[in-house]
Write a protein that holds these residues in place. Structure first.
Motif, PDB file in Angstrom:
ATOM      1  N   GLN A 163      38.144  35.883  54.522  1.00  0.00           N
ATOM      2  CA  GLN A 163      39.437  35.916  54.041  1.00  0.00           C
ATOM      3  C   GLN A 163      39.102  36.154  52.407  1.00  0.00           C
ATOM      4  O   GLN A 163      38.110  35.607  51.785  1.00  0.00           O
ATOM      5  N   SER A 164      40.096  36.859  51.789  1.00  0.00           N
ATOM      6  CA  SER A 164      39.762  37.453  50.319  1.00  0.00           C
ATOM      7  C   SER A 164      39.941  36.024  49.570  1.00  0.00           C
ATOM      8  O   SER A 164      38.860  36.068  48.506  1.00  0.00           O
ATOM      9  N   SER A 165      40.601  35.297  49.802  1.00  0.00           N
ATOM     10  CA  SER A 165      40.159  33.875  48.820  1.00  0.00           C
ATOM     11  C   SER A 165      38.912  33.365  48.870  1.00  0.00           C
ATOM     12  O   SER A 165      38.229  32.917  47.956  1.00  0.00           O
ATOM     13  N   GLN A 166      38.241  33.479  50.294  1.00  0.00           N
ATOM     14  CA  GLN A 166      36.768  32.930  50.243  1.00  0.00           C
ATOM     15  C   GLN A 166      35.764  34.102  49.783  1.00  0.00           C
ATOM     16  O   GLN A 166      34.834  33.519  49.116  1.00  0.00           O
ATOM     17  N   ALA A 167      36.314  35.120  49.784  1.00  0.00           N
ATOM     18  CA  ALA A 167      35.156  36.233  49.229  1.00  0.00           C
ATOM     19  C   ALA A 167      35.266  36.074  47.768  1.00  0.00           C
ATOM     20  O   ALA A 167      34.196  36.205  47.134  1.00  0.00           O
ATOM     21  N   LEU A 168      36.350  35.758  47.173  1.00  0.00           N
ATOM     22  CA  LEU A 168      36.476  35.515  45.709  1.00  0.00           C
ATOM     23  C   LEU A 168      35.561  34.330  45.333  1.00  0.00           C
ATOM     24  O   LEU A 168      35.038  34.228  44.301  1.00  0.00           O
ATOM     25  N   TRP A 169      35.831  33.504  46.245  1.00  0.00           N
ATOM     26  CA  TRP A 169      35.052  32.000  45.895  1.00  0.00           C
ATOM     27  C   TRP A 169      33.612  32.167  45.760  1.00  0.00           C
ATOM     28  O   TRP A 169      32.744  31.904  44.895  1.00  0.00           O
ATOM     29  N   HIS A 170      33.054  33.019  46.926  1.00  0.00           N
ATOM     30  CA  HIS A 170      31.597  33.425  46.680  1.00  0.00           C
ATOM     31  C   HIS A 170      31.298  34.384  45.785  1.00  0.00           C
ATOM     32  O   HIS A 170      30.151  33.948  44.992  1.00  0.00           O
ATOM     33  N   LEU A 171      32.185  35.274  45.250  1.00  0.00           N
ATOM     34  CA  LEU A 171      31.759  36.009  44.105  1.00  0.00           C
ATOM     35  C   LEU A 171      31.602  35.036  42.699  1.00  0.00           C
ATOM     36  O   LEU A 171      30.837  35.412  41.884  1.00  0.00           O
ATOM     37  N   LEU A 172      32.523  33.968  42.652  1.00  0.00           N
ATOM     38  CA  LEU A 172      32.457  33.297  41.424  1.00  0.00           C
ATOM     39  C   LEU A 172      31.369  32.296  41.353  1.00  0.00           C
ATOM     40  O   LEU A 172      30.936  31.824  40.466  1.00  0.00           O
ATOM     41  N   GLN A 173      30.569  32.148  42.624  1.00  0.00           N
ATOM     42  CA  GLN A 173      29.337  31.593  42.550  1.00  0.00           C
ATOM     43  C   GLN A 173      27.986  32.141  42.220  1.00  0.00           C
ATOM     44  O   GLN A 173      26.900  31.501  42.070  1.00  0.00           O
ATOM     45  N   ILE A 174      28.206  33.524  42.072  1.00  0.00           N
ATOM     46  CA  ILE A 174      27.003  34.246  41.574  1.00  0.00           C
ATOM     47  C   ILE A 174      26.717  33.906  40.349  1.00  0.00           C
ATOM     48  O   ILE A 174      27.152  33.845  39.486  1.00  0.00           O
ATOM     49  N   ASP A 175      25.319  33.252  40.290  1.00  0.00           N
ATOM     50  CA  ASP A 175      24.756  33.286  38.847  1.00  0.00           C
ATOM     51  C   ASP A 175      24.030  34.544  38.388  1.00  0.00           C
ATOM     52  O   ASP A 175      22.582  34.561  38.526  1.00  0.00           O
ATOM     53  N   ALA A 176      24.618  35.338  37.964  1.00  0.00           N
ATOM     54  CA  ALA A 176      24.084  36.461  37.532  1.00  0.00           C
ATOM     55  C   ALA A 176      25.256  37.284  36.522  1.00  0.00           C
ATOM     56  O   ALA A 176      26.303  36.899  36.661  1.00  0.00           O
ATOM     57  N   GLU A 177      24.610  38.151  35.755  1.00  0.00           N
ATOM     58  CA  GLU A 177      25.671  38.802  34.887  1.00  0.00           C
ATOM     59  C   GLU A 177      26.467  39.778  35.717  1.00  0.00           C
ATOM     60  O   GLU A 177      25.853  40.857  36.241  1.00  0.00           O
ATOM     61  N   LEU A 178      27.504  39.719  35.760  1.00  0.00           N
ATOM     62  CA  LEU A 178      28.616  40.632  36.329  1.00  0.00           C
ATOM     63  C   LEU A 178      29.325  41.678  35.315  1.00  0.00           C
ATOM     64  O   LEU A 178      29.258  41.236  34.366  1.00  0.00           O
ATOM     65  N   PRO A 179      29.804  42.557  35.699  1.00  0.00           N
ATOM     66  CA  PRO A 179      30.478  43.533  34.861  1.00  0.00           C
ATOM     67  C   PRO A 179      31.554  42.770  33.968  1.00  0.00           C
ATOM     68  O   PRO A 179      32.394  41.953  34.393  1.00  0.00           O
ATOM     69  N   GLU A 180      31.611  43.148  32.735  1.00  0.00           N
ATOM     70  CA  GLU A 180      32.507  42.694  31.921  1.00  0.00           C
ATOM     71  C   GLU A 180      34.025  42.786  32.175  1.00  0.00           C
ATOM     72  O   GLU A 180      35.034  42.007  32.031  1.00  0.00           O
ATOM     73  N   GLN A 181      34.268  44.052  32.620  1.00  0.00           N
ATOM     74  CA  GLN A 181      35.718  44.293  33.093  1.00  0.00           C
ATOM     75  C   GLN A 181      35.774  45.098  34.421  1.00  0.00           C
ATOM     76  O   GLN A 181      34.867  45.973  35.049  1.00  0.00           O
ATOM     77  N   TRP A 182      36.456  44.478  35.327  1.00  0.00           N
ATOM     78  CA  TRP A 182      36.662  45.071  36.655  1.00  0.00           C
ATOM     79  C   TRP A 182      38.143  44.680  36.955  1.00  0.00           C
ATOM     80  O   TRP A 182      38.832  43.683  36.556  1.00  0.00           O
ATOM     81  N   LEU A 183      38.717  45.444  37.909  1.00  0.00           N
ATOM     82  CA  LEU A 183      40.212  45.327  38.400  1.00  0.00           C
ATOM     83  C   LEU A 183      40.187  45.032  39.410  1.00  0.00           C
ATOM     84  O   LEU A 183      39.710  45.444  40.472  1.00  0.00           O
TER      85      LEU A 183
END
Length: 462
Positions: free
Chosen positions: A409-429
């Motif tokens: 589910q997209s909400s679950q994918a977003l949760w996993h994304l927020l757990q990444i302990d690494a530098e993500l791009p500053e801007q994405w849509l």
């Protein structure tokens, strides 16, 4: 669905361009067909153009506008004659289609403009030429004990006129809606052991040649599978299945042994190139399983796509589309008014372009432009920008990448994304998710796309 014991058993095999372009490929194909016949099933083959020929024919059609196509036409002719020689076949088998190709090119030169109708007529010759050689080679190799029949796909499938389609789509991205025809399956079974037809092409109500969109051979294969209500559809290509991401872009990609129709559809929609999404939507109602296998390594297991699947808490795959033309339209306060939106979409339709609304605010729209089925080159994007500027405060054109997380589910994918302990791009849509809620997409800089893909794959794929 008809009782399996009451209908003939068919297996549909689709061979892509990279699977039919050498004698070694064809020796493998013969063995694959024989293995299926020995299991007591009938075989239907969907045949693509030889590797790179479709691109050459696209270029040929463009060159024909100013009558400068002779050299390339000769190259295409020589190539097919050499393929006939490699397969030890009489090259005169090609003569009717080569004559037809030359006539189609002449019509473009006489017309002085490349229309979608004329383009379709030229490009369709790739499948007609290759499948003619393929059917003859197969018939000779299987011998008199097995009856092999070449069939013209344009007589099997007629496109349906879509009221909202522009002319470009009607000829270059046509849609058919085949239904199981048990009498046809029975008749073919009684007369033939193997039938071979073309991918990518069909006809319209006027008998004109139409194309099913780029990578449309997958779609053709699903049409044949639905028509025969086949036991199985096998997609033979140059990779042994679907992967967690594009293995050509990331060595760490892992093969998926099994995925559901829904997950495969989301991956195909998001840009995974192994399968066309229309292929899946055609076979899903009939629960026809699909297996993707490697023609060059036929004994290697592939990916099975079927109705079996359960909700997952993890991202199963990451798809990527690069070099996507993206228009950002700043519309002002009246941006979301119906008449403004109508004007925007009318411009796309007039230029025979497809588009996808990716994100919107009260005053702006972000839209991906679909150019793959356009009769125009990249220069059409400038024309699009000029026309849109007449109704917008400003128009920004960029080439971006779309990264899509598939499998939970997209909400679950977003949760996993927020757990990444690494530098993500500053801007994405955040682009959004589909009604199935198994798909989360982001628009990112094309320059950063592969680095982002590698980082996400490392942290999200288990």
């Amino acid at each position: 669905m008809t009782d399996d014991n009451q209908r003939p058993s068919w297996v549909v095999l689709k061979f892509g361009g990279s699977s039919v372009s050498s004698r070694e490929d064809w020796d493998n194909i013969v063995q694959i067909v024989q293995d299926n016949l020995q299991q007591g099933v009938k075989v239907a083959i969907v045949h693509s153009a030889f590797k790179n020929v479709t691109n050459q024919l696209e270029r040929l059609a463009q060159l024909a506008v100013d009558n400068s196509s002779k050299e390339l036409l000769n190259e295409i002719t020589d190539y097919h004659q050499k393929m006939a020689s490699q397969l030890k076949l009489d090259a005169s088998l090609l003569t009717p289609w080569l004559d037809s190709l030359e006539a189609s090119v002449s019509r473009i030169s006489d017309h002085g403009t490349l229309t979608s109708k004329l383009r379709a007529a030229v490009v369709a010759h790739g499948e007609l030429l290759s499948s003619t050689l393929g059917a003859e080679f197969l018939a000779q190799q299987l011998g008199d004990d097995r009856q092999t029949q070449w069939l013209d796909a344009r007589e099997l499938f007629v496109s349906e006129a879509e009221a909202n389609n522009n002319v470009n789509d009607q000829y270059l991205n046509a849609v058919c809606h085949p239904r199981p025809n048990h009498q046809l399956a029975k008749n073919w079974s009684e007369s033939f052991d193997v039938v071979l037809t073309q991918g990518f092409i069909a006809s319209n109500d006027d008998g004109e040649t139409v194309l099913l969109g780029r990578e449309g051979s997958d779609t053709s294969a699903s049409y044949v599978a639905a028509l025969l209500e086949a036991k199985k559809l096998e997609i033979w290509t140059d990779v042994a299945g679907m992967f967690t991401t594009d293995p050509n872009k990331l060595n760490e990609a892992k093969k998926l042994e099994q995925i559901s129709y829904a997950q495969a559809f989301e991956m195909a929609e998001a840009g995974a190139k192994v399968l066309h999404p229309r292929c899946l939507s055609t076979v899903m109602p009939y629960r026809i399983p699909i297996e993707i296998k490697n023609t060059h390594q036929p004994l290697e297991s592939g990916t099975v796509i079927n109705g079996e699947g359960s909700d997952s808490r993890w991202v199963k795959a990451i798809a990527i589309k690069q070099k996507v033309p993206v228009m950002t339209l700043l519309l002002g306060r009246r941006g979301q008014q119906p008449e403004t939106l109508q004007k925007v979409f009318t411009v796309f339709n007039q230029l025979e372009l497809g588009c996808e609304l990716l994100a919107s605010t009260k005053e702006s729209l972000v839209m991906a432009v679909e150019t793959s089925n356009s009769v125009h080159g990249e220069e059409i994007l400038n024309d699009l920008s000029v026309k849109l500027a007449e109704m917008c405060r400003s128009v920004l054109l960029s080439h971006s990448a779309i990264i899509t997380l598939v499998g939970c589910q997209s909400s679950q994918a977003l949760w996993h994304l927020l757990q990444i302990d690494a530098e993500l791009p500053e801007q994405w849509l955040l682009l959004g998710h589909t009604s199935s809620d198994q798909h989360l997409s982001f628009l990112v800089s094309d320059d950063e796309a592969l680095d982002i893909l590698k980082l996400l794959h490392k942290h999200l794929i288990h």
